[in-house]
Every structure is written in structure tokens, then in C-alpha cells.
Design an enzyme around this catalytic site. Structure first.
Site, PDB file in Angstrom:
ATOM      1  N   ASP A  10       0.911  -1.202   0.085  1.00  0.00           N
ATOM      2  CA  ASP A  10       0.068   0.154   0.083  1.00  0.00           C
ATOM      3  C   ASP A  10       0.867   1.225  -0.150  1.00  0.00           C
ATOM      4  OD1 ASP A  10      -2.382   1.699   0.767  1.00  0.00           O
ATOM      5  OD2 ASP A  10      -1.489   1.740   2.770  1.00  0.00           O
ATOM      6  N   MET A  11       0.447   2.323  -0.338  1.00  0.00           N
ATOM      7  CA  MET A  11       1.300   3.611  -0.497  1.00  0.00           C
ATOM      8  C   MET A  11       1.065   4.742   0.677  1.00  0.00           C
ATOM      9  SD  MET A  11       1.456   4.157  -4.683  1.00  0.00           S
ATOM     10  CE  MET A  11       2.561   5.364  -4.310  1.00  0.00           C
ATOM     11  N   ASP A  12      -0.284   5.031   0.680  1.00  0.00           N
ATOM     12  CA  ASP A  12      -0.573   6.107   1.536  1.00  0.00           C
ATOM     13  C   ASP A  12      -0.587   5.480   3.163  1.00  0.00           C
ATOM     14  OD1 ASP A  12      -1.031   8.699   0.030  1.00  0.00           O
ATOM     15  OD2 ASP A  12      -1.720   7.251  -0.944  1.00  0.00           O
ATOM     16  N   THR A  44      -2.424  -0.226  -4.371  1.00  0.00           N
ATOM     17  CA  THR A  44      -2.869   1.217  -3.985  1.00  0.00           C
ATOM     18  C   THR A  44      -4.277   1.582  -4.455  1.00  0.00           C
ATOM     19  OG1 THR A  44      -2.298   3.488  -3.808  1.00  0.00           O
ATOM     20  CG2 THR A  44      -1.947   2.408  -5.761  1.00  0.00           C
ATOM     21  N   GLY A  45      -5.125   2.343  -3.428  1.00  0.00           N
ATOM     22  CA  GLY A  45      -6.182   3.088  -3.928  1.00  0.00           C
ATOM     23  C   GLY A  45      -5.909   4.401  -4.799  1.00  0.00           C
ATOM     24  N   ASP A 195      -2.339  -0.331   5.798  1.00  0.00           N
ATOM     25  CA  ASP A 195      -2.720   0.214   7.150  1.00  0.00           C
ATOM     26  C   ASP A 195      -4.434   0.570   7.279  1.00  0.00           C
ATOM     27  OD1 ASP A 195      -2.948   3.872   6.674  1.00  0.00           O
ATOM     28  OD2 ASP A 195      -2.651   2.395   4.975  1.00  0.00           O
ATOM     29  N   SER A 196      -5.243   0.150   6.169  1.00  0.00           N
ATOM     30  CA  SER A 196      -6.509   0.622   5.894  1.00  0.00           C
ATOM     31  C   SER A 196      -7.619  -0.586   5.667  1.00  0.00           C
ATOM     32  CB  SER A 196      -6.750   1.676   5.005  1.00  0.00           C
ATOM     33  OG  SER A 196      -6.333   3.057   5.814  1.00  0.00           O
ATOM     34  N   ASN A 198      -9.216  -0.887   3.100  1.00  0.00           N
ATOM     35  CA  ASN A 198      -9.068  -1.393   1.548  1.00  0.00           C
ATOM     36  C   ASN A 198      -7.774  -2.396   1.626  1.00  0.00           C
ATOM     37  OD1 ASN A 198      -6.887   0.655   1.871  1.00  0.00           O
ATOM     38  ND2 ASN A 198      -7.457   1.604   0.051  1.00  0.00           N
TER      39      ASN A 198
END
Length: 244
Positions: A10-12, A44-45, A195-196, A198
């Protein structure tokens, strides 16, 4: 430790620190992993347009899972598959946002639209993802329940104050699975970090599912391990511990 062949990031909130930068430690570990023949991918989203500068900064030409899995790229310039939201669904989601006076955004193949951007043309767009943001938790929950009742959407978040909607069955896990099929890798050979909400599907299905120290509680509950935060070069720590 040579068990893991691929790491999906994941990125953010994961690869990127709070200033949206990749730490030198993370950069170095990703280069070392790549040189050792490991595969590092972004999951990523974000859409490709906003993810690509980071991917170029890292010198990666590996597959990419974008917009929570609505797009899977074979390489940064070759699309493997794209799954669109029906126009009618996007119209209904947009109406829901207007009705609840809620900040919204919509990812199309052309770019991102939101409440402030002109030129929204839902019927003629190709839509990948829709999102709502509000700090009013009751309002967010109400919108979520309505969207869930339609039974056609994959509903997650990338922050406790938002919800993100993709076509049903489309997730970061479905995206990473497509990449694995492409590369001849098993999901058991994958590390996934996030972290989320998704990130939950890919963390659950990966051989090693890693929750960030700064992750939402429900992510930590389903992960195999919880690591340090995105301010502490967690990606480098996981790569050095489990891949190199």
C-alpha cells in the site's frame, strides 16, 4: 526466509511517510530486494497518474494494482485489465453524496473528479471507483448502509473518515492474485502490507499479512503481524526481516 517472492505495498500510510515521501531506508531496501530477484509491487487506492511518480522514483517496472484493484497493470505502461463501475451506479452514488451534502470523489480513466471540479459527465465517463468523505460518523455510516443494501459494491475505506466503493469482488486481493497468476507465483509466497480497510483482503490472503503500526484496529486484528509505523521505515524493516 527465501519463502517470499513478492511484496505488495500500500502507498499512503504504508510506503509513504506523513509528508508523502519514501524514506531513504525504504528506497534502499526496495532496491536491494529487486536486485535479489524479489518482486516489489504497489497495490494502492491511488490511480496510476498519482502513483507513477513514486514508481519511477523507485525505478520499478513491475506490475501495479491501482484504484483498489479496478486496474491491474502488467507494467507501468501496459494495462492488463480494467473493471468499471456501471454508469448507473456512479449516478446513484453521486446522488447519495448530494443528498447527504457530503464531500465525494470519483476516479475515471481520464482522472479524478470531485465536488469542486467542473465538467463532471457521468454518462460518458469510464468509472473505476467512488469515494465519500465526512467527519460526521453517523452520516458516513448511513451512506455506507445504503450502498451496502444495493449488493453490487465492494466497500472499504482508506481512512476512518471515508468510504471507497469498487465493483463487487474487485479488491487489492483480486488485483494481487491477477499479478500472481501473471508471474506464476502463489499467494502463499506474497507479503502484503497496509494500514486501512482497503488493505484487509490482500493482508488476509497473502502468505504474510502485515499491518502497519499506524493501521486501523480491524487491520491489526486480521494481520499475521503488526510492524512499526510509516514514519519508521516499516517497509525496509519487513523486507530485511522476511525477504533478504
Amino acid at each position: 526466509m527465501g519463502l517470499y517472492k513478492l511484496i505488495a505495498l500500500d502507498m499512503d500510510g504504508t510506503l509513504l511517510d506523513e509528508e508523502k515521501k519514501i524514506s531513504p531506508e525504504n528506497q534502499s531496501a526496495i532496491r536491494q530486494a529487486t536486485e535479489a530477484g524479489k518482486i516489489v509491487i504497489m497495490s494502492t487506492g491511488r490511480g496510476a497518474i498519482s502513483a507513477l511518480p513514486y514508481i519511477q522514483e523507485l525505478g520499478l517496472s513491475t506490475p501495479m494494482v491501482m484504484v483498489n484493484g479496478s486496474e491491474v497493470w502488467e507494467s507501468p505502461n501496459k494495462l492488463l485489465r480494467r473493471t468499471l463501475l456501471p454508469v448507473e451506479t456512479v449516478s446513484r452514488l453521486h446522488a447519495l453524496a448530494e443528498e447527504h451534502d457530503c464531500w465525494w470523489w470519483a476516479y475515471s480513466v481520464e482522472g479524478v473528479f470531485n465536488r469542486e471540479r467542473e465538467g463532471l459527465d457521468i454518462p460518458n465517463g469510464e468509472w473505476l471507483k467512488f469515494g465519500f468523505f465526512t467527519e460526521n460518523a453517523e452520516k458516513l455510516q448511513r451512506i455506507r448502509e445504503i450502498a451496502e443494501s444495493w449488493g453490487t459494491l465492494e466497500i472499504t475505506n482508506s481512512h476512518p473518515s471515508n468510504i471507497e466503493l469498487n465493483p463487487l469482488g474487485i479488491s487489492k486481493a483480486s488485483g494481487v492474485e491477477a499479478v500472481c497468476q501473471l508471474l506464476g507465483i502463489q499467494m502463499s509466497e506474497v507479503i502484503a502490507m497496509g494500514d486501512s480497510q482497503n488493505d484487509i483482503t490482500m493482508i488476509r490472503e497473502a502468505g504474510l499479512g502485515v499491518a502497519m503500526g499506524n493501521a486501523q484496529d480491524e487491520v491489526k486484528q486480521i494481520a499475521d503481524i503488526t510492524t512499526v509505523t510509516n514514519e519508521e521505515s516499516a517497509v525496509a524493516k519487513i523486507i530485511h526481516t522476511y525477504m533478504l
